[in-house]
Motif scaffolding. Structure first.
Motif, short mmCIF file in Angstrom:
data_model
loop_
_atom_site.label_atom_id
_atom_site.label_comp_id
_atom_site.label_asym_id
_atom_site.label_seq_id
_atom_site.Cartn_x
_atom_site.Cartn_y
_atom_site.Cartn_z
N MET A 1 9.61 49.22 -12.53
CA MET A 1 8.53 48.72 -11.68
C MET A 1 7.35 48.37 -12.59
SD MET A 1 7.08 50.40 -8.15
CE MET A 1 8.71 50.39 -7.44
N PRO A 2 6.66 47.28 -12.31
CA PRO A 2 5.53 46.88 -13.15
C PRO A 2 4.39 47.90 -13.09
CG PRO A 2 5.57 45.57 -11.16
CD PRO A 2 6.83 46.39 -11.16
N ASN A 3 3.47 47.79 -14.02
CA ASN A 3 2.29 48.65 -14.02
C ASN A 3 1.45 48.30 -12.80
OD1 ASN A 3 0.31 50.41 -14.71
ND2 ASN A 3 -0.56 49.13 -16.31
N ALA B 1 -0.69 49.31 -3.10
CA ALA B 1 -0.56 48.42 -4.25
C ALA B 1 0.21 47.20 -3.76
CB ALA B 1 0.18 49.09 -5.40
N ALA B 2 -0.02 46.06 -4.37
CA ALA B 2 0.68 44.84 -3.99
C ALA B 2 1.48 44.31 -5.17
CB ALA B 2 -0.32 43.78 -3.52
N ILE B 3 2.67 43.81 -4.88
CA ILE B 3 3.48 43.14 -5.88
C ILE B 3 3.48 41.67 -5.49
CG2 ILE B 3 5.76 42.92 -6.91
CD1 ILE B 3 6.29 45.81 -6.19
N SER B 4 2.93 40.83 -6.33
CA SER B 4 2.78 39.42 -5.97
C SER B 4 4.13 38.73 -5.78
CB SER B 4 1.95 38.68 -7.01
OG SER B 4 2.55 38.79 -8.28
#
Length: 70
Positions: free
Chosen positions: A1-3, A24-27
């Motif tokens: 998972m990204p930072n 948190a949002a993941i674009s």
């Protein structure tokens, strides 16, 4: 998972209890992630429209008591 950059909900208490909801949002794909700070390894993923619907029901008080069963 990204930072991820987690944001604390403005409705969370400031009493120092450490219990708050964070988002948190993941674009990529427009996914919204939700977690409770005292259980940061458990993460709920939802589409933005589903997250809006959940938050609307919470604000209206239509979900009753949502204490986890352990």
């Amino acid at each position: 998972m990204p930072n991820l950059q987690w944001q604390k909900s403005s409705f969370s208490g400031g009493s120092g209890s450490g219990e708050c909801v964070e988002l948190a949002a993941i674009s990529a794909g427009g996914v919204v992630l939700l977690r409770e700070s005292d259980d940061a390894d458990t993460i709920l993923a939802a589409r933005p429209d589903a997250c809006r619907a959940l938050l609307a029901q919470i604000k209206r008080g239509r979900l009753g008591s949502l204490s986890p069963r352990r």
